[in-house]
Motif scaffolding. Structure first.
Motif, mmCIF file in Angstrom:
data_model
loop_
_atom_site.group_PDB
_atom_site.id
_atom_site.type_symbol
_atom_site.label_atom_id
_atom_site.label_comp_id
_atom_site.label_asym_id
_atom_site.label_seq_id
_atom_site.Cartn_x
_atom_site.Cartn_y
_atom_site.Cartn_z
ATOM 1 N N GLY A 123 9.524 -9.491 -10.707
ATOM 2 C CA GLY A 123 10.131 -8.684 -9.661
ATOM 3 C C GLY A 123 9.153 -8.190 -8.625
ATOM 4 O O GLY A 123 9.444 -7.247 -7.886
ATOM 5 N N GLU A 124 7.980 -8.818 -8.517
ATOM 6 C CA GLU A 124 6.945 -8.362 -7.598
ATOM 7 C C GLU A 124 7.006 -9.143 -6.282
ATOM 8 O O GLU A 124 7.177 -10.362 -6.278
ATOM 9 C CB GLU A 124 5.566 -8.497 -8.235
ATOM 10 C CG GLU A 124 5.387 -7.560 -9.431
ATOM 11 C CD GLU A 124 4.020 -7.698 -10.057
ATOM 12 O OE1 GLU A 124 3.447 -8.808 -9.988
ATOM 13 O OE2 GLU A 124 3.525 -6.706 -10.630
ATOM 14 N N LEU A 125 6.825 -8.406 -5.187
ATOM 15 C CA LEU A 125 6.869 -8.976 -3.848
ATOM 16 C C LEU A 125 5.472 -8.897 -3.250
ATOM 17 O O LEU A 125 4.890 -7.816 -3.129
ATOM 18 C CB LEU A 125 7.872 -8.207 -2.980
ATOM 19 C CG LEU A 125 8.197 -8.786 -1.603
ATOM 20 C CD1 LEU A 125 8.952 -10.101 -1.736
ATOM 21 C CD2 LEU A 125 9.032 -7.781 -0.799
ATOM 22 N N ARG A 134 3.872 -5.293 -4.737
ATOM 23 C CA ARG A 134 4.565 -4.188 -5.398
ATOM 24 C C ARG A 134 5.808 -4.713 -6.094
ATOM 25 O O ARG A 134 6.399 -5.711 -5.677
ATOM 26 C CB ARG A 134 4.941 -3.101 -4.382
ATOM 27 C CG ARG A 134 5.819 -3.600 -3.244
ATOM 28 C CD ARG A 134 5.898 -2.599 -2.101
ATOM 29 N NE ARG A 134 6.663 -3.097 -0.977
ATOM 30 C CZ ARG A 134 7.956 -2.822 -0.774
ATOM 31 N NH1 ARG A 134 8.596 -2.036 -1.613
ATOM 32 N NH2 ARG A 134 8.595 -3.321 0.276
ATOM 33 N N ARG A 135 6.177 -4.023 -7.180
ATOM 34 C CA ARG A 135 7.396 -4.411 -7.902
ATOM 35 C C ARG A 135 8.591 -3.809 -7.185
ATOM 36 O O ARG A 135 8.695 -2.606 -7.003
ATOM 37 C CB ARG A 135 7.334 -3.929 -9.352
ATOM 38 C CG ARG A 135 8.628 -4.242 -10.118
ATOM 39 C CD ARG A 135 8.497 -3.988 -11.612
ATOM 40 N NE ARG A 135 7.705 -5.040 -12.237
ATOM 41 C CZ ARG A 135 6.531 -4.845 -12.814
ATOM 42 N NH1 ARG A 135 5.994 -3.642 -12.815
ATOM 43 N NH2 ARG A 135 5.881 -5.834 -13.377
ATOM 44 N N THR A 136 9.498 -4.684 -6.757
ATOM 45 C CA THR A 136 10.666 -4.226 -5.999
ATOM 46 C C THR A 136 11.977 -4.579 -6.677
ATOM 47 O O THR A 136 13.022 -4.072 -6.280
ATOM 48 C CB THR A 136 10.668 -4.856 -4.587
ATOM 49 O OG1 THR A 136 10.700 -6.283 -4.716
ATOM 50 C CG2 THR A 136 9.427 -4.446 -3.812
ATOM 51 N N PRO A 187 15.210 -7.376 -2.219
ATOM 52 C CA PRO A 187 13.835 -7.332 -2.716
ATOM 53 C C PRO A 187 12.973 -6.258 -2.064
ATOM 54 O O PRO A 187 11.847 -6.033 -2.490
ATOM 55 C CB PRO A 187 13.307 -8.726 -2.373
ATOM 56 C CG PRO A 187 14.084 -9.142 -1.182
ATOM 57 C CD PRO A 187 15.446 -8.527 -1.337
ATOM 58 N N PHE A 188 13.492 -5.593 -1.041
ATOM 59 C CA PHE A 188 12.727 -4.551 -0.361
ATOM 60 C C PHE A 188 13.099 -3.150 -0.858
ATOM 61 O O PHE A 188 12.258 -2.268 -0.909
ATOM 62 C CB PHE A 188 12.942 -4.650 1.147
ATOM 63 C CG PHE A 188 12.559 -5.997 1.714
ATOM 64 C CD1 PHE A 188 11.231 -6.330 1.893
ATOM 65 C CD2 PHE A 188 13.527 -6.943 2.030
ATOM 66 C CE1 PHE A 188 10.868 -7.573 2.394
ATOM 67 C CE2 PHE A 188 13.182 -8.190 2.529
ATOM 68 C CZ PHE A 188 11.847 -8.506 2.711
#
Length: 423
Positions: A123-125, A134-136, A187-188
């Motif tokens: 789940g990281e972007l 960061r994990r989003t 995802p943001f």
């Protein structure tokens, strides 16, 4: 003594000069490239996908160590210092950076604007322009397709229990075959919603319509279908309302990938093949399959139009050049490490126009949608700069240099002291 002092000063000057050369090499290279046009926007026609890319240097910096710019493309190879599948970013100015991949981590998704890379499972972007990650999204979501506006992602979540457990009477307490969820993820902001697409044991591919109002998803409706590799295709409104229509594809057809929806919105592309089908095929039989692109009417699910021959070693459609699908091919070789990936546009007569070639050892290739939409191909070949290295490389080179200067200076001082004593 004057001559000896001069030697000391000259040795120190040489050491400082060499140190400055090592530290300033990246800047000098960038300035030189600005003149020669080898890796800068002016020379490589920034915003254009290069026709060929190359393997990075073993010491190439990662995105986190030295951020670059939005991607022109990303490919994956194990021919890096990590000796396993690693993402290689080639930005729109021709700079190369590495995207390290975790153990057992698959390949993620490149955002439509080429700025972000979404990792599967974690789940990281990753922001490719800043290097910040960061994990989003929640852990366990595997992304399959970005929405056309780049604000949402279709993903799948495996709900199976990892380990079967039993109670005191030997009754099974959990279920290793739970249906998977199809999700629309932001995802943001980290929000997600489940899409009512019916029951699937697992999802295999998904695609958004050009307007973002419909999605197509394929997968195995149950475990027997999964074992037989027989897929079902469902088209649904992600905002709710249930499936619009569905078609059983069997074991010789599948959705053509995240870009399967034709830009006109009226056709959906499938990849179909002739040859051995099912789980009992040998690798040689699977490699020999003859592929073609077929189309379904997105309003009814009925076959429409003429099929396009695609040849062998087809992976998926990643975009369109007008009416011509842009297909990713991964060559079939005895060893995965010897494979090579190319992009080619297919014409109705079966012709193949090669657009991008990656080096031997590459197993995947992604191009951001904004470049695909305007068919921005034909750029020159940027080569990785040997000076685009992390700081530890320069420190590794500088320490022996400084030690050498210190030893020379010490030797000169000893000779000076010896000369003074004898005088």
């Amino acid at each position: 003594m004057g001559e000896i002092g001069g030697r000391l000063r000259r040795a120190a000057a040489v050491g400082v000069a060499l140190g400055l050369v090592a530290i300033s090499a990246p800047a000098a290279t960038a300035a030189n490239n600005a003149v020669t046009g080898s890796t800068t926007a002016a020379g490589s026609a920034a915003g254009v996908v290069p026709t060929r890319v190359h393997n990075p240097w073993l010491w190439q910096a990662t995105v986190g160590q030295r951020p670059a710019g939005p991607a022109a493309l990303v490919f994956f190879t194990d021919r890096t210092r990590y000796f396993e599948s690693t993402g290689v970013l080639v930005d729109r100015d021709g700079a190369y950076r590495l995207i390290p991949i975790g153990i057992a981590e698959g390949h993620g998704l490149l955002s439509p604007d080429g700025r972000h890379y979404l990792r599967p499972g974690s789940g990281e972007l990753l922001d490719l322009t800043t290097g910040r990650q960061r994990r989003t999204a929640s852990v366990g979501v595997y992304p399959m397709a970005w929405s056309p506006d780049g604000q949402q992602v279709l993903g799948t979540r495996d709900n199976d229990d990892d380990v079967i457990t039993y109670g005191p009477d030997n009754q099974q307490l959990n279920d290793p075959e739970k249906p998977d969820d199809l999700l629309v993820v932001d995802p943001f902001r980290g929000t997600e919603q489940v899409v009512d697409v019916g029951t699937f044991a697992a999802h295999t591919a998904a695609a958004w319509s050009p307007g973002g109002d419909l999605v197509a998803v394929t997968g195995w409706p149950d475990v027997p279908a999964q074992l037989a590799e027989r897929e079902r295709l469902v088209v649904v409104d992600p905002a709710g309302g249930g499936p619009r229509w569905q078609v059983d594809l069997g074991d010789r057809r599948t959705l053509a990938g995240a870009a399967a929806w034709h830009p006109d919105g009226r056709r959906l592309a499938l990849l179909a093949f002739d040859g051995c089908a099912g789980p009992r095929c040998t690798p040689e039989q699977a490699q020999a399959r003859a592929w073609r692109v077929e189309f379904l009417d997105t309003a009814t699910g009925h076959a429409v139009g003429q099929a396009l021959p695609a040849g062998t070693s087809v992976s998926e459609i990643i975009g369109w050049r007008g009416d011509d699908p842009i297909v990713r091919y991964v060559s079939a070789t005895e060893r995965d490490t010897d494979r090579q990936t190319v992009l080619a546009a297919l014409s109705p007569d079966g012709g193949r126009d090669v657009l991008v070639t990656t080096p031997v050892g590459s197993t995947d290739l992604m191009v951001p949608d904004d470049l695909l939409t305007r068919a921005a191909f034909g750029g020159p070949e940027p080569r990785p700069s040997p000076f685009a290295a992390p700081l530890w490389v320069y420190l590794t080179l500088a320490v022996p240099l400084l030690l050498g200067v210190a030893l020379v200076a010490r030797h000169i001082r000893r000779r000076a002291a010896a000369g003074a004593a004898s005088a």
